[in-house]
Design a protein around this motif. Sequence first.
Motif, short mmCIF file in Angstrom:
data_model
loop_
_atom_site.label_atom_id
_atom_site.label_comp_id
_atom_site.label_asym_id
_atom_site.label_seq_id
_atom_site.Cartn_x
_atom_site.Cartn_y
_atom_site.Cartn_z
N HIS A 94 1.13 -1.18 0.12
CA HIS A 94 -0.08 -0.09 -0.06
C HIS A 94 0.91 1.20 0.20
CE1 HIS A 94 -3.20 -2.61 0.91
NE2 HIS A 94 -2.68 -3.09 1.86
N VAL A 95 0.38 2.36 -0.45
CA VAL A 95 1.23 3.66 -0.51
C VAL A 95 0.64 4.61 -0.16
CG1 VAL A 95 2.53 4.97 -2.51
CG2 VAL A 95 2.42 2.72 -2.73
N PHE A 96 1.20 5.54 0.39
CA PHE A 96 0.97 6.89 1.13
C PHE A 96 2.07 7.61 0.35
CE2 PHE A 96 1.76 10.81 3.47
CZ PHE A 96 0.62 11.29 3.63
N VAL A 97 1.63 8.61 -0.47
CA VAL A 97 2.77 9.39 -0.99
C VAL A 97 2.42 10.96 -0.84
CG1 VAL A 97 1.20 9.37 -3.47
CG2 VAL A 97 3.95 10.00 -3.39
N GLU A 98 3.35 11.73 -0.37
CA GLU A 98 3.43 13.28 -0.04
C GLU A 98 2.75 13.83 -1.42
OE1 GLU A 98 2.83 15.31 2.06
OE2 GLU A 98 3.08 14.12 3.84
N LYS A 99 2.12 15.09 -0.97
CA LYS A 99 1.60 15.98 -1.92
C LYS A 99 2.99 16.62 -2.60
CE LYS A 99 2.85 19.79 -0.12
NZ LYS A 99 4.10 20.66 -0.61
N PRO A 100 2.67 16.95 -3.89
CA PRO A 100 1.70 16.73 -4.76
C PRO A 100 2.11 15.23 -5.34
CG PRO A 100 3.34 17.94 -5.91
CD PRO A 100 3.87 18.03 -4.48
N MET A 101 1.06 14.52 -5.72
CA MET A 101 1.12 12.99 -5.93
C MET A 101 2.29 12.57 -7.15
SD MET A 101 -1.84 10.82 -7.46
CE MET A 101 -2.07 9.01 -7.88
N THR A 102 2.46 13.33 -8.09
CA THR A 102 3.58 13.15 -9.05
C THR A 102 3.69 14.49 -9.44
OG1 THR A 102 1.73 12.72 -10.78
CG2 THR A 102 2.86 10.65 -9.43
N ALA A 103 4.81 14.44 -10.59
CA ALA A 103 5.15 15.59 -11.37
C ALA A 103 4.46 15.56 -12.63
CB ALA A 103 6.62 15.76 -11.45
N ASP A 104 3.60 14.99 -12.81
CA ASP A 104 3.02 14.73 -14.12
C ASP A 104 1.56 13.78 -13.95
OD1 ASP A 104 2.33 12.84 -16.61
OD2 ASP A 104 4.26 14.10 -17.37
N ALA A 105 0.56 14.36 -14.75
CA ALA A 105 -0.72 13.74 -14.54
C ALA A 105 -0.92 12.52 -15.20
CB ALA A 105 -1.79 14.72 -15.29
N ARG A 106 -0.06 12.18 -16.16
CA ARG A 106 -0.40 10.91 -16.76
C ARG A 106 0.39 9.82 -15.79
NH1 ARG A 106 2.17 12.67 -22.06
NH2 ARG A 106 3.25 13.50 -20.38
N GLU A 107 1.42 10.31 -15.11
CA GLU A 107 2.06 9.19 -14.22
C GLU A 107 0.93 8.97 -12.75
OE1 GLU A 107 6.59 10.78 -14.26
OE2 GLU A 107 5.38 11.52 -12.74
N ALA A 108 0.25 10.28 -12.41
CA ALA A 108 -0.74 10.02 -11.59
C ALA A 108 -1.64 8.86 -11.64
CB ALA A 108 -1.33 11.29 -11.22
N ARG A 109 -2.30 8.95 -13.10
CA ARG A 109 -3.35 7.82 -13.68
C ARG A 109 -2.59 6.72 -13.67
NH1 ARG A 109 -8.21 7.93 -13.53
NH2 ARG A 109 -8.49 9.86 -14.76
N GLU A 110 -1.15 6.63 -14.23
CA GLU A 110 -0.74 5.08 -13.96
C GLU A 110 -0.89 4.65 -12.64
OE1 GLU A 110 2.84 5.46 -16.63
OE2 GLU A 110 3.60 3.48 -15.49
N LEU A 111 -0.44 5.59 -11.71
CA LEU A 111 -0.37 4.79 -10.28
C LEU A 111 -1.73 4.42 -9.76
CD1 LEU A 111 1.90 7.34 -8.43
CD2 LEU A 111 2.52 5.06 -9.40
N ILE A 112 -2.76 5.17 -10.07
CA ILE A 112 -4.13 4.94 -9.79
C ILE A 112 -4.55 3.48 -10.51
CG2 ILE A 112 -6.50 5.48 -10.37
CD1 ILE A 112 -5.73 8.44 -10.28
N ASP A 113 -4.29 3.26 -11.62
CA ASP A 113 -4.49 2.00 -12.06
C ASP A 113 -3.64 0.86 -11.56
OD1 ASP A 113 -6.02 3.37 -13.98
OD2 ASP A 113 -4.82 3.50 -15.60
N ALA A 114 -2.22 0.90 -11.32
CA ALA A 114 -1.44 0.12 -10.77
C ALA A 114 -2.09 -0.16 -9.44
CB ALA A 114 -0.17 0.58 -10.67
N ALA A 115 -2.77 0.64 -8.72
CA ALA A 115 -3.06 0.47 -7.25
C ALA A 115 -4.53 -0.42 -7.33
CB ALA A 115 -3.26 1.45 -6.51
N ALA A 116 -5.42 0.01 -8.34
CA ALA A 116 -6.50 -0.43 -8.60
C ALA A 116 -6.34 -2.23 -8.95
CB ALA A 116 -7.34 0.13 -9.58
#
Length: 343
Positions: A94-116
């Motif tokens: 499980h991951v808790f990541v400090e703000k902001p989540m990533t430096a790039d929105a596509r990376e953030a989407r990738e993390l959401i998909d990986a966690a799901a």
Amino acid sequence: MTPPGPVSVALVGYGYWGPNLLRNYMELPGAWVKTVCDVRPEALQKVATRFPSIALTTDYAEVLADEGIDAVLLATPIGTHFALARVALEAGKHVFVEKPMTADAREARELIDAAAARRLTLMVGHTFVFSPPVRKVRELIETGALGDIYFVTTQRVNLGLHQKDVSVIWDLAPHDLSILYYWLGEHASDVAVNGRGCIVPGIPDVAFINLKFPSGVVAEIQASWLSPVKLRRTIVVGSKKMLVYDDTENVEKVKIYDHGVDFRDPTDFGEFQLSYRTGDIVAPKISGTEPLWLEAQHFMESIVAGTAPITGGEQGLQIVSSLEAAEASLRAGGTQMPIELPA
Ligand SMILES: NC(=O)c1ccc[n+]([C@@H]2O[C@H](COP(=O)([O-])OP(=O)(O)OC[C@H]3O[C@@H](n4cnc5c(N)ncnc54)[C@H](O)[C@@H]3O)[C@@H](O)[C@H]2O)c1
């Protein structure tokens, strides 16, 4: 996998912010800090002195390989968030990541998909969403006590630390964006930003961020590392009441003003009428619990219950997308930019 007992965590990054996370997780029932990881041995030395029971490592791979660690807390610089979070999710943590989540929105989407895909909890450290005064303001907005919200202005300025790698937008605005999105229950559709880098060429240290929301609410965030005084002050203006949320106040952090202006249509061909109201000012009682403690507790509870955290990946993505559009607007000389989320 839901752990049967306390959730065992590893803190990664023990610089400025990491010690605050560690202090709270050490006190939290339901959490057990097994390891602290930092690439700087001198940072780990500080942990060893204060908390001798915690295992220490400079090698993140050791954390990933340890099956006794359920979750990682990433308090490392923004540019490292994506890579560290992705491999942690791939390792089943499980991951808790400090703000902001990533430096790039596509990376953030990738993390959401990986966690799901792995049914893992992914949470972003938007600490202010757990702050009791911020929660109180949301309650006032939700219950209609302020009426329709017209606009919000917020100042987050002080003589702050100039970051080497990011502008003041990425450093400070995540706080105000997370607060605004939480209060309003919607995220901004458009942003226009003016600002400049006064001290370090190419790194903006002052930004005036103007936001438009689908409901018609408008907001402005003033963010700066250059100010003679520290201001953390937000004004919310509604059709019934107005309020000031001042996070630098010790006790009366939220003050509700029964102030307003009513507009009356002209009954004949005369001028319209305005009636001004200046009534009571009320400071509601607000819990003094530390937001970071509530945030840590929420992460643990989300893992154990398998429920989506209130500051999960989607919220993190909305903010990263907003920051990207804000930075693009600033670089384009203040042009209004739409805020779009990647598919
Ligand atoms: N929630 C909040 O209110 C809040 C407040 C301040 C900072 N932050 C966030 O916390 C994060 C860290 O900020 P900071 O000011 O503490 O930064 P910092 O530079 O002071 O500390 C970062 C630490 O991470 C370590 N590190 C870097 N790469 C690493 C790696 N690959 N593996 C292990 N350790 C590594 C560094 O050695 C350093 O000790 C940022 O995302 C920042 O935005 C959040």
